[in-house]
Design a protein around this motif. Structure first.
Motif, mmCIF file in Angstrom:
data_model
loop_
_atom_site.group_PDB
_atom_site.id
_atom_site.type_symbol
_atom_site.label_atom_id
_atom_site.label_comp_id
_atom_site.label_asym_id
_atom_site.label_seq_id
_atom_site.Cartn_x
_atom_site.Cartn_y
_atom_site.Cartn_z
ATOM 1 N N TYR A 180 0.843 -1.192 0.000
ATOM 2 C CA TYR A 180 0.000 0.000 0.000
ATOM 3 C C TYR A 180 0.877 1.240 0.000
ATOM 4 O O TYR A 180 2.050 1.198 0.388
ATOM 5 C CB TYR A 180 -0.938 0.043 1.219
ATOM 6 C CG TYR A 180 -0.233 -0.042 2.556
ATOM 7 C CD1 TYR A 180 0.376 1.066 3.153
ATOM 8 C CD2 TYR A 180 -0.194 -1.252 3.257
ATOM 9 C CE1 TYR A 180 1.015 0.981 4.372
ATOM 10 C CE2 TYR A 180 0.448 -1.355 4.484
ATOM 11 C CZ TYR A 180 1.045 -0.241 5.036
ATOM 12 O OH TYR A 180 1.680 -0.338 6.254
ATOM 13 N N TYR A 181 0.286 2.320 -0.462
ATOM 14 C CA TYR A 181 0.795 3.672 -0.242
ATOM 15 C C TYR A 181 -0.246 4.397 0.599
ATOM 16 O O TYR A 181 -1.464 4.253 0.357
ATOM 17 C CB TYR A 181 0.966 4.440 -1.548
ATOM 18 C CG TYR A 181 2.032 3.938 -2.476
ATOM 19 C CD1 TYR A 181 3.339 4.416 -2.388
ATOM 20 C CD2 TYR A 181 1.733 3.013 -3.473
ATOM 21 C CE1 TYR A 181 4.324 3.970 -3.259
ATOM 22 C CE2 TYR A 181 2.713 2.563 -4.347
ATOM 23 C CZ TYR A 181 4.001 3.041 -4.233
ATOM 24 O OH TYR A 181 4.973 2.601 -5.093
ATOM 25 N N ARG A 182 0.220 5.183 1.560
ATOM 26 C CA ARG A 182 -0.681 6.016 2.345
ATOM 27 C C ARG A 182 -0.141 7.443 2.350
ATOM 28 O O ARG A 182 1.052 7.650 2.597
ATOM 29 C CB ARG A 182 -0.809 5.503 3.783
ATOM 30 C CG ARG A 182 -1.520 4.158 3.874
ATOM 31 C CD ARG A 182 -1.553 3.622 5.278
ATOM 32 N NE ARG A 182 -2.154 2.283 5.305
ATOM 33 C CZ ARG A 182 -2.057 1.442 6.337
ATOM 34 N NH1 ARG A 182 -1.389 1.812 7.431
ATOM 35 N NH2 ARG A 182 -2.630 0.255 6.273
ATOM 36 N N GLY A 207 -5.268 9.939 1.475
ATOM 37 C CA GLY A 207 -5.233 9.142 0.246
ATOM 38 C C GLY A 207 -4.496 7.841 0.492
ATOM 39 O O GLY A 207 -3.568 7.798 1.291
ATOM 40 N N GLU A 208 -4.924 6.776 -0.176
ATOM 41 C CA GLU A 208 -4.237 5.497 -0.030
ATOM 42 C C GLU A 208 -4.557 4.601 -1.217
ATOM 43 O O GLU A 208 -5.495 4.835 -1.972
ATOM 44 C CB GLU A 208 -4.614 4.803 1.273
ATOM 45 C CG GLU A 208 -6.070 4.440 1.422
ATOM 46 C CD GLU A 208 -6.372 3.807 2.775
ATOM 47 O OE1 GLU A 208 -5.500 3.082 3.301
ATOM 48 O OE2 GLU A 208 -7.475 4.029 3.307
ATOM 49 N N ILE A 223 -1.163 8.724 -6.639
ATOM 50 C CA ILE A 223 -2.155 8.520 -5.586
ATOM 51 C C ILE A 223 -3.009 9.770 -5.483
ATOM 52 O O ILE A 223 -2.482 10.877 -5.314
ATOM 53 C CB ILE A 223 -1.488 8.227 -4.220
ATOM 54 C CG1 ILE A 223 -0.551 7.027 -4.313
ATOM 55 C CG2 ILE A 223 -2.547 7.994 -3.152
ATOM 56 C CD1 ILE A 223 0.899 7.372 -4.296
ATOM 57 N N GLU A 224 -4.312 9.613 -5.599
ATOM 58 C CA GLU A 224 -5.213 10.760 -5.489
ATOM 59 C C GLU A 224 -5.371 11.152 -4.019
ATOM 60 O O GLU A 224 -5.581 10.298 -3.160
ATOM 61 C CB GLU A 224 -6.580 10.417 -6.089
ATOM 62 C CG GLU A 224 -6.533 10.130 -7.587
ATOM 63 C CD GLU A 224 -5.909 11.261 -8.386
ATOM 64 O OE1 GLU A 224 -6.317 12.435 -8.160
ATOM 65 O OE2 GLU A 224 -5.023 10.992 -9.208
ATOM 66 N N MET A 230 4.255 10.671 3.389
ATOM 67 C CA MET A 230 4.064 9.461 2.604
ATOM 68 C C MET A 230 4.598 8.240 3.344
ATOM 69 O O MET A 230 5.693 8.264 3.894
ATOM 70 C CB MET A 230 4.787 9.611 1.262
ATOM 71 C CG MET A 230 4.657 8.415 0.316
ATOM 72 S SD MET A 230 5.874 7.082 0.595
ATOM 73 C CE MET A 230 7.423 7.887 0.210
ATOM 74 N N ILE A 231 3.783 7.166 3.353
ATOM 75 C CA ILE A 231 4.224 5.852 3.816
ATOM 76 C C ILE A 231 4.031 4.873 2.661
ATOM 77 O O ILE A 231 2.936 4.764 2.115
ATOM 78 C CB ILE A 231 3.427 5.366 5.033
ATOM 79 C CG1 ILE A 231 3.601 6.312 6.215
ATOM 80 C CG2 ILE A 231 3.852 3.947 5.419
ATOM 81 C CD1 ILE A 231 2.787 5.917 7.439
#
Length: 222
Positions: free
Chosen positions: A136-138, A162-163, A187-188, A202-203
């Motif tokens: 995932y991106y968060r 956003g994720e 990522i929106e 950002m993670i």
């Protein structure tokens, strides 16, 4: 003296090569993370004394440890197990809990970092240089009222904006920039209700290993 000069050029070349090689990993490139932005703006001219007045936060970061910029793509921690708050104390989010010792510590300093002007609905772009993919991106954004000029960043200052779900290795937009390679993932982000200066956090949980990348980007919401 000529030998020393040549040696310096070789070191600079190797550092730049390493930063753009397959050994790299990635970071937020739009809005740029603090260390990626400093490398992008000054990597070709990092000894220019004008940096001290034109870009003082980058200047203090270069002076503290130039490797934070050459290794803009290596700000990560291993074996976090998803417990980001447990692994990274408040006040050290931008350095991922001082990962790598003090290499990235200067990134935690509040101050007038170069900021990108954005609408509150925007697309964050993270570059996956080594095609790791992601579980995932968060993307988090600081709450209204947080002041990046004076306040140290803590987990309580952030709201998820956003994720993504899983991103397969190699999925994304291939880069034509020679110093990047790899792919970029969009990522929106919805940061409605905010104005002025903020930090975008950002993670990125890489899918190839328990390896998590972090990054602070400075923005000004219009």
């Amino acid at each position: 003296m000529k030998v020393l000069a040549v040696a310096g050029v070789v070191v600079l070349f190797l550092s730049t090569l390493w930063a753009g090689s397959a050994f790299g990993h990635g970071s937020t490139i739009d809005p740029p993370s603090r260390n990626y932005g400093c490398w992008q703006r000054w990597g070709h001219d990092f000894q220019n004394p004008a940096m001290a007045t034109e870009d003082p936060m980058c200047y203090q970061a270069w002076q503290a440890d130039s490797n934070a910029m050459w290794n803009w793509n290596g700000l990560y921690r291993e074996q976090v197990g998803g417990d980001h708050q447990g692994a990274i104390p408040d006040g050290t989010l931008c350095s991922a809990g001082n990962t790598g010792g003090t290499r990235y510590a200067a990134l935690d300093e509040p101050g007038p970092w170069e900021a990108t002007e954005l609408d509150t609905r925007f697309t964050a772009t993270v570059h996956d240089q080594a095609l790791h993919g992601a579980d995932y991106y968060r993307i988090y954004v600081t709450r209204q009222g947080f002041d990046p000029l004076t306040d140290e960043l803590g987990w309580g200052d952030l709201e998820l904006a956003g994720e993504t779900g899983r991103i397969a290795p190699g999925e994304g937009t291939p880069s034509s920039e020679p110093s990047l390679g790899g792919v970029s993932v969009d990522i929106e982000v919805d940061a409605s209700g905010r104005s002025g200066r903020h930090i975008v956090y950002m993670i990125w949980q890489a899918s190839h290993f328990d390896q998590t990348f972090y990054g602070c980007s400075d923005v000004i919401f219009r």
